[in-house]
Design a protein around this motif. Structure first.
Motif, PDB file in Angstrom:
ATOM      1  N   ALA A   1       0.835  -1.208   0.000  1.00 22.59           N
ATOM      2  CA  ALA A   1       0.000   0.000   0.000  1.00 22.59           C
ATOM      3  C   ALA A   1       0.866   1.253   0.000  1.00 22.59           C
ATOM      4  O   ALA A   1       0.581   2.230  -0.707  1.00 22.59           O
ATOM      5  CB  ALA A   1      -0.931   0.005   1.211  1.00 22.59           C
ATOM      6  N   TYR A   2       1.942   1.243   0.767  1.00 19.66           N
ATOM      7  CA  TYR A   2       2.868   2.377   0.806  1.00 19.66           C
ATOM      8  C   TYR A   2       3.472   2.614  -0.573  1.00 19.66           C
ATOM      9  O   TYR A   2       3.539   3.759  -1.044  1.00 19.66           O
ATOM     10  CB  TYR A   2       3.957   2.127   1.835  1.00 19.66           C
ATOM     11  N   GLN A   3       3.893   1.541  -1.234  1.00 20.78           N
ATOM     12  CA  GLN A   3       4.483   1.681  -2.566  1.00 20.78           C
ATOM     13  C   GLN A   3       3.449   2.209  -3.567  1.00 20.78           C
ATOM     14  O   GLN A   3       3.771   3.045  -4.421  1.00 20.78           O
ATOM     15  CB  GLN A   3       5.057   0.351  -3.044  1.00 20.78           C
ATOM     16  N   ASP A   4       2.212   1.764  -3.441  1.00 21.93           N
ATOM     17  CA  ASP A   4       1.152   2.272  -4.324  1.00 21.93           C
ATOM     18  C   ASP A   4       0.920   3.765  -4.112  1.00 21.93           C
ATOM     19  O   ASP A   4       0.774   4.516  -5.070  1.00 21.93           O
ATOM     20  CB  ASP A   4      -0.164   1.517  -4.078  1.00 21.93           C
ATOM     21  N   VAL A   5       0.910   4.191  -2.846  1.00 23.93           N
ATOM     22  CA  VAL A   5       0.709   5.610  -2.548  1.00 23.93           C
ATOM     23  C   VAL A   5       1.898   6.429  -3.073  1.00 23.93           C
ATOM     24  O   VAL A   5       1.712   7.509  -3.620  1.00 23.93           O
ATOM     25  CB  VAL A   5       0.499   5.828  -1.035  1.00 23.93           C
ATOM     26  N   MET A   6       3.092   5.910  -2.902  1.00 24.90           N
ATOM     27  CA  MET A   6       4.271   6.640  -3.355  1.00 24.90           C
ATOM     28  C   MET A   6       4.333   6.751  -4.885  1.00 24.90           C
ATOM     29  O   MET A   6       4.939   7.674  -5.418  1.00 24.90           O
ATOM     30  CB  MET A   6       5.551   5.986  -2.827  1.00 24.90           C
ATOM     31  N   ASN A   7       3.707   5.827  -5.583  1.00 25.13           N
ATOM     32  CA  ASN A   7       3.724   5.837  -7.048  1.00 25.13           C
ATOM     33  C   ASN A   7       2.595   6.653  -7.651  1.00 25.13           C
ATOM     34  O   ASN A   7       2.496   6.768  -8.866  1.00 25.13           O
ATOM     35  CB  ASN A   7       3.683   4.409  -7.592  1.00 25.13           C
ATOM     36  N   ILE A   8       1.743   7.227  -6.820  1.00 25.33           N
ATOM     37  CA  ILE A   8       0.637   8.050  -7.323  1.00 25.33           C
ATOM     38  C   ILE A   8       1.209   9.327  -7.938  1.00 25.33           C
ATOM     39  O   ILE A   8       2.019  10.014  -7.329  1.00 25.33           O
ATOM     40  CB  ILE A   8      -0.358   8.403  -6.194  1.00 25.33           C
ATOM     41  N   GLN A   9       0.779   9.619  -9.141  1.00 26.43           N
ATOM     42  CA  GLN A   9       1.203  10.850  -9.815  1.00 26.43           C
ATOM     43  C   GLN A   9       0.396  12.016  -9.267  1.00 26.43           C
ATOM     44  O   GLN A   9      -0.809  11.969  -9.196  1.00 26.43           O
ATOM     45  CB  GLN A   9       0.978  10.735 -11.317  1.00 26.43           C
ATOM     46  N   VAL A  10       1.098  13.062  -8.867  1.00 22.46           N
ATOM     47  CA  VAL A  10       0.413  14.222  -8.303  1.00 22.46           C
ATOM     48  C   VAL A  10       0.310  15.312  -9.339  1.00 22.46           C
ATOM     49  O   VAL A  10       1.159  15.611 -10.077  1.00 22.46           O
ATOM     50  CB  VAL A  10       1.152  14.773  -7.069  1.00 22.46           C
TER      51      VAL A  10
END
Length: 107
Positions: free
Chosen positions: A98-107
């Motif tokens: 989940a952490y890796q998914d959040v970190m890979n979110i494009q802002v």
């Protein structure tokens, strides 16, 4: 199972997602009596640690020839400790994912 910590974390993630999207953020305090996610996680780890220490102690008593140590109880305690540890590892894997998914979110 206590899900208050998870609900609190989801609320924080939704607030962060809303802030990232430029929407107004609801800064309301967490629900009264809501558990802190970090505290819930720490308590769970402490419970796993206690189960492992108890199983290890029982196994040492049995190995030392303690007349009160029962092989069946020792094996059950060891299996419970093993299952709880495996469960903790799976939770850790999900949190890392989940952490890796959040970190890979494009802002």
């Amino acid at each position: 199972m206590d899900t208050k910590g998870i609900d609190n974390l989801l609320g924080q993630l939704r607030g962060t997602a809303a802030a990232a999207a430029g929407k107004p953020v609801d800064n309301a305090a967490p629900a009264a009596g809501g558990a802190d996610f970090a505290q819930v996680l720490k308590n769970s780890i402490d419970q796993v640690n206690a189960a492992q220490q108890q199983a290890q102690s029982m196994a040492q008593d049995f190995s030392a020839g303690d007349s009160n140590a029962n092989l069946h109880e020792v094996m059950i305690a060891l299996q419970k400790a093993n299952v709880s540890f495996q469960e903790m590892v799976q939770v850790r894997n999900k949190l890392v994912s989940a952490y890796q998914d959040v970190m890979n979110i494009q802002v």
